[in-house]
Design a protein around this motif. Structure first.
Motif, mmCIF file in Angstrom:
data_model
loop_
_atom_site.group_PDB
_atom_site.id
_atom_site.type_symbol
_atom_site.label_atom_id
_atom_site.label_comp_id
_atom_site.label_asym_id
_atom_site.label_seq_id
_atom_site.Cartn_x
_atom_site.Cartn_y
_atom_site.Cartn_z
ATOM 1 N N ARG A 150 -14.206 -0.804 2.774
ATOM 2 C CA ARG A 150 -12.779 -1.017 2.976
ATOM 3 C C ARG A 150 -12.068 -1.127 1.632
ATOM 4 N NH1 ARG A 150 -12.074 -2.889 8.410
ATOM 5 N NH2 ARG A 150 -14.079 -3.436 9.386
ATOM 6 N N HIS A 151 -10.779 -0.791 1.646
ATOM 7 C CA HIS A 151 -9.966 -0.934 0.443
ATOM 8 C C HIS A 151 -9.816 -2.416 0.132
ATOM 9 C CE1 HIS A 151 -6.518 -0.626 -2.288
ATOM 10 N NE2 HIS A 151 -6.846 0.644 -2.427
ATOM 11 N N PRO A 152 -9.848 -2.804 -1.163
ATOM 12 C CA PRO A 152 -9.808 -4.230 -1.498
ATOM 13 C C PRO A 152 -8.569 -4.968 -1.008
ATOM 14 C CG PRO A 152 -9.933 -2.876 -3.500
ATOM 15 C CD PRO A 152 -10.046 -1.955 -2.330
ATOM 16 N N TRP A 153 -7.419 -4.302 -0.940
ATOM 17 C CA TRP A 153 -6.226 -5.028 -0.465
ATOM 18 C C TRP A 153 -5.424 -4.281 0.595
ATOM 19 C CZ3 TRP A 153 -6.485 -3.141 -5.531
ATOM 20 C CH2 TRP A 153 -5.582 -2.146 -5.870
ATOM 21 N N LYS A 154 -5.588 -3.000 0.717
ATOM 22 C CA LYS A 154 -4.892 -2.252 1.760
ATOM 23 C C LYS A 154 -5.664 -2.331 3.082
ATOM 24 C CE LYS A 154 -2.998 1.295 -1.357
ATOM 25 N NZ LYS A 154 -2.991 2.748 -1.647
ATOM 26 N N ASN A 155 -4.947 -2.177 4.171
ATOM 27 C CA ASN A 155 -5.586 -2.111 5.486
ATOM 28 C C ASN A 155 -6.073 -0.680 5.706
ATOM 29 O OD1 ASN A 155 -6.447 -2.756 8.058
ATOM 30 N ND2 ASN A 155 -4.430 -2.485 8.978
ATOM 31 N N GLN A 156 -7.130 -0.335 4.977
ATOM 32 C CA GLN A 156 -7.600 1.050 4.957
ATOM 33 C C GLN A 156 -9.116 1.104 4.897
ATOM 34 O OE1 GLN A 156 -6.843 3.345 1.323
ATOM 35 N NE2 GLN A 156 -6.211 5.097 2.570
#
Length: 231
Positions: A82-88
């Motif tokens: 997962r992306h460290p801060w995006k909801n991705q």
């Protein structure tokens, strides 16, 4: 009965960071499908559909059908990046599943019967979950969605061990195979409330009678007489 998950995938030729960024920009997730006595295959998946599937607890411990063109392939989810801060979702690792080859996977535990157990209902205990999942090995057809843990017969200050769970036919717990029998759940006594602090006044001090002021303490006498004033 196993919940069925199906994802539609496309094979991808371009690889590398630049190609992966372009895929994510267009709402696709790069993935890799490996194992099963076949060569690894680079894939792309629809981001929104994968994200929706990941909201289900059972998706992580279920056999997933991956449709690549007209040919379906069964697989297990092995890793989600997962992306460290995006909801991705950044990347997925998928492992092929063969019908005749055992799989090894962590399965969630579902606890029941705590509210009617003697340890909670009549003995005032509290439940502590020491494990929320266990690792099992079995053939794909025998893979359970979850393992049920029945607490209804537990008393206070007791533990339930892995060997006491009822596993479905054909399913083995990896810890037991390797000679370990960890505790799964316990019921223990609640912590006693701290006693209130004792009153600050000394026990031998007597209260002054009502309506009368307590006598003032006598002033301390000076050690030496005051010097006479100079004329």
């Amino acid at each position: 009965m196993q919940t069925k998950f199906e994802l539609i995938a496309e094979a991808r030729d371009e690889q590398g960071k630049g190609a992966s960024r372009r895929l994510r920009h267009h709402g696709r997730i790069p993935a890799i499908l490996y194992g099963g006595r076949s060569e690894p295959l680079a894939l792309t998946l629809d981001h929104n559909k994968v994200q929706l599937a990941l909201e289900h607890e059972r998706f992580y411990s279920s056999i997933i059908t991956i449709k690549i063109g007209e040919q379906p392939q069964t697989a297990l989810l092995r890793d989600v990046q997962r992306h460290p801060w995006k909801n991705q979702i950044v990347h997925l690792d998928l492992q092929r599943v063969l019908d005749d080859e055992p799989v090894r996977l962590s399965i969630p535990l579902h606890f029941k019967g705590a509210e009617v157990s003697p340890g909670v209902k009549t003995e005032g205990g509290m439940v502590s979950h020491l494990r929320n999942e266990i690792e099992v090995t079995c053939l794909p057809k025998d893979l359970p969605e979850y393992i049920e843990v029945d607490l209804s017969a537990m008393h206070i200050n007791t533990y339930l061990h892995l060997s006491q769970l009822t596993l479905p036919p054909g399913v083995s717990a990896v810890d037991l195979v390797q000679g370990r029998d960890p505790s799964i759940v316990s019921i223990h006594g609640q912590r006693a409330a701290e006693e209130p602090e004792a009153a600050a006044a000394p026990a031998d001090a007597k209260a002054a009678p009502a309506g009368k002021a307590a006598p003032a303490k006598a002033a301390a006498k000076p050690d030496a007489k005051a010097a006479p004033a100079k004329k």
